[in-house]
Write a protein that holds these residues in place. Structure first.
Motif, PDB file in Angstrom:
ATOM      1  N   TYR B  25       2.341   4.545   4.892  1.00  0.00           N
ATOM      2  CA  TYR B  25       3.033   3.477   4.194  1.00  0.00           C
ATOM      3  C   TYR B  25       4.220   3.929   3.601  1.00  0.00           C
ATOM      4  O   TYR B  25       5.172   3.262   3.123  1.00  0.00           O
ATOM      5  N   ASN B  26       4.579   5.331   3.735  1.00  0.00           N
ATOM      6  CA  ASN B  26       5.679   5.951   2.973  1.00  0.00           C
ATOM      7  C   ASN B  26       6.134   6.956   3.727  1.00  0.00           C
ATOM      8  O   ASN B  26       5.528   7.764   3.994  1.00  0.00           O
ATOM      9  N   MET B  35       1.978   7.110  -4.457  1.00  0.00           N
ATOM     10  CA  MET B  35       0.705   5.806  -4.023  1.00  0.00           C
ATOM     11  C   MET B  35      -0.561   6.840  -4.028  1.00  0.00           C
ATOM     12  O   MET B  35      -1.526   6.208  -4.451  1.00  0.00           O
ATOM     13  N   TYR B  36      -0.500   8.127  -3.619  1.00  0.00           N
ATOM     14  CA  TYR B  36      -1.641   8.946  -3.739  1.00  0.00           C
ATOM     15  C   TYR B  36      -2.456   8.738  -5.117  1.00  0.00           C
ATOM     16  O   TYR B  36      -3.390   8.523  -5.142  1.00  0.00           O
ATOM     17  N   LEU B  40      -5.901   7.193  -6.427  1.00  0.00           N
ATOM     18  CA  LEU B  40      -6.955   7.915  -7.170  1.00  0.00           C
ATOM     19  C   LEU B  40      -7.179   7.202  -8.555  1.00  0.00           C
ATOM     20  O   LEU B  40      -8.250   7.123  -8.934  1.00  0.00           O
ATOM     21  N   VAL B  41      -6.094   6.587  -9.225  1.00  0.00           N
ATOM     22  CA  VAL B  41      -6.429   5.741 -10.285  1.00  0.00           C
ATOM     23  C   VAL B  41      -7.249   4.427  -9.956  1.00  0.00           C
ATOM     24  O   VAL B  41      -8.274   4.306 -10.933  1.00  0.00           O
ATOM     25  N   ASN B  42      -7.182   3.981  -8.772  1.00  0.00           N
ATOM     26  CA  ASN B  42      -8.028   2.826  -8.445  1.00  0.00           C
ATOM     27  C   ASN B  42      -9.425   3.291  -8.100  1.00  0.00           C
ATOM     28  O   ASN B  42     -10.252   2.641  -8.333  1.00  0.00           O
ATOM     29  N   THR B  67      -5.191  -0.669  -2.418  1.00  0.00           N
ATOM     30  CA  THR B  67      -4.013  -0.201  -3.027  1.00  0.00           C
ATOM     31  C   THR B  67      -2.691  -0.482  -2.425  1.00  0.00           C
ATOM     32  O   THR B  67      -1.594  -0.802  -3.009  1.00  0.00           O
ATOM     33  N   SER B  68      -2.694  -0.029  -1.187  1.00  0.00           N
ATOM     34  CA  SER B  68      -1.473  -0.132  -0.286  1.00  0.00           C
ATOM     35  C   SER B  68      -0.994  -1.801  -0.252  1.00  0.00           C
ATOM     36  O   SER B  68       0.129  -1.935  -0.321  1.00  0.00           O
ATOM     37  N   LEU B  69      -1.935  -2.744  -0.351  1.00  0.00           N
ATOM     38  CA  LEU B  69      -1.592  -3.967  -0.398  1.00  0.00           C
ATOM     39  C   LEU B  69      -1.141  -4.598  -1.690  1.00  0.00           C
ATOM     40  O   LEU B  69      -0.270  -5.702  -1.943  1.00  0.00           O
ATOM     41  N   THR B  70      -1.348  -3.916  -2.867  1.00  0.00           N
ATOM     42  CA  THR B  70      -1.005  -4.363  -4.187  1.00  0.00           C
ATOM     43  C   THR B  70      -0.386  -3.374  -4.768  1.00  0.00           C
ATOM     44  O   THR B  70      -0.005  -3.265  -6.057  1.00  0.00           O
ATOM     45  N   TYR B  71       0.305  -2.314  -4.097  1.00  0.00           N
ATOM     46  CA  TYR B  71       0.812  -1.080  -4.647  1.00  0.00           C
ATOM     47  C   TYR B  71       2.243  -1.656  -5.225  1.00  0.00           C
ATOM     48  O   TYR B  71       3.148  -2.327  -4.877  1.00  0.00           O
ATOM     49  N   THR B  72       2.343  -1.280  -6.650  1.00  0.00           N
ATOM     50  CA  THR B  72       3.307  -1.873  -7.347  1.00  0.00           C
ATOM     51  C   THR B  72       4.655  -1.142  -7.595  1.00  0.00           C
ATOM     52  O   THR B  72       5.751  -1.788  -7.754  1.00  0.00           O
TER      53      THR B  72
END
Lengths: 181, 168
Positions: B25-26, B35-36, B40-42, B67-72
């Motif tokens: 994704y990046n 994003m990594y 980890l946070v999630n 996380t990738s779908l909601t990545y801020t």
């Protein structure tokens, strides 16, 4: 267990874990603050009510005080539940479930919000009884109280429209796409 | 086992999987790291709900994909799916020998890359899991739909990609 040496180059886990632990602690502090309101503030209203009743022998003071105590207890318990639900999103759910939960979470009005109406009505009853003692008209009290609530709801809706509606719409779109076939 | 020990064990065992998803994704190294870290946070936030009902790897993939779908950090509407010649299981995207050979040519890979980025966010998520080598059953477990539904969606994406690439 297989460890990954590359991991240490990618991100340093120790500061991250400290940050996460701090966040858990902050959550505990907020929960404690709500419990403080529950354990200290509610009995405080109770003591004030008893004192007022002893001074005035007016049964209205007791009814009003009990309404306030029940209302604040209800709000304290609801807050704790809502805070947990909004603060901690479970990312380990299957994607479709997580998205459906997001759609639900970001709805402006939810069925369970009706529960908040009970404490609000109790506060309204308490306020009405208190202000009636000061000869304030019932109409004015109701207009004031529900006007203030309506104002809060409008502000909340504006915030929702700007900040949360786009998230709700996007989650809804993804749910439709996943369920599409 | 404390939460911290459990977390460290999961990260140690699955960091490659998480990194792979972040790479899809990046393109930028810094964004991959961000994003990594968010994954980890999630994982930490969702750790208490891990009951072992699904395989740990499926659980980790769920957290990473969600996380990738909601990545801020970026607007996911514009989220890209990055592949390169070294991408594992790249051939599985196209069940076509001629195209596989063609893919070895750099310009065909670029075309595939362009077509992949025309896909919807959900299709990109499905393809990223396929590139990771997950079975249809495992992909169904991650996304939360039935296995036949996953097969239909992936088949549709493959057909679409093949037609586009052959048409070039």
């Amino acid at each position: 267990m297989k460890t990954d040496n590359e991991n240490s180059n990618y991100t340093d886990l120790n500061p991250l874990i400290s940050k996460l632990k701090k966040e858990d602690t902050n959550y505990a502090v907020i929960v404690r603050a709500v419990q403080f309101m529950y354990w200290i503030f509610v009995p405080f209203i109770g003591i004030m009510t008893v004192r007022e009743y002893m001074d005035s022998s007016n049964v209205i003071a007791i009814i009003s005080g009990v309404c306030n105590m029940l209302a604040f207890t209800g709000l304290a318990l609801s807050f704790r539940k809502y805070y947990y639900e909004y603060k901690f999103v479970d990312y380990s759910l299957p994607t479709i479930q997580m998205l459906k939960k997001a759609v639900h979470r970001y709805q402006p009005f939810q069925k369970k919000s009706i529960r908040v109406l009970v404490p609000l009505i109790l506060i309204d009853v308490a306020l009405t009884l208190d202000w009636m003692e000061d000869d304030t008209s019932l109409f004015f009290t109701q207009a004031f109280f529900w006007g203030a609530i309506l104002f809060g709801v409008i502000i909340g809706l504006i915030l929702w429209y700007v900040r949360y509606k786009p998230i709700r719409d996007e989650a809804q779109r993804l749910v439709r796409e996943i369920e599409g076939e | 086992m404390s939460k911290e020990e459990k977390f460290n064990a999961i990260v140690a065992e699955n960091s490659t999987r998480i990194r792979n998803i972040c790479r899809y994704y990046n393109s930028n190294g810094e964004e991959q790291k961000d994003m990594y870290q968010e994954v980890l946070v999630n994982i930490w936030k969702s750790l208490d709900s891990f009951r072992g009902d699904s395989a740990l790897s499926t659980w980790v993939y769920r957290v990473a994909v969600n996380t990738s779908l909601t990545y801020t950090g970026k607007a996911f509407r514009h989220m890209k799916l990055m592949v390169n010649g070294d991408t594992k299981n790249l051939n599985s995207v196209l069940d076509d020998e001629d195209l596989k050979e063609k893919l070895e040519q750099e310009d065909q890979l670029d075309k595939l890359q362009t077509e992949l980025n025309q896909l919807s966010v959900i299709d990109k998520a499905l393809i990223s899991l396929m590139l990771e080598g997950l079975s249809m059953k495992e992909i169904a477990d991650v996304i939360g739909i039935t296995e036949p539904n996953v097969k239909v969606k992936i088949h549709r994406v493959k057909t679409q990609l093949k037609e586009k690439l052959k048409g070039e």
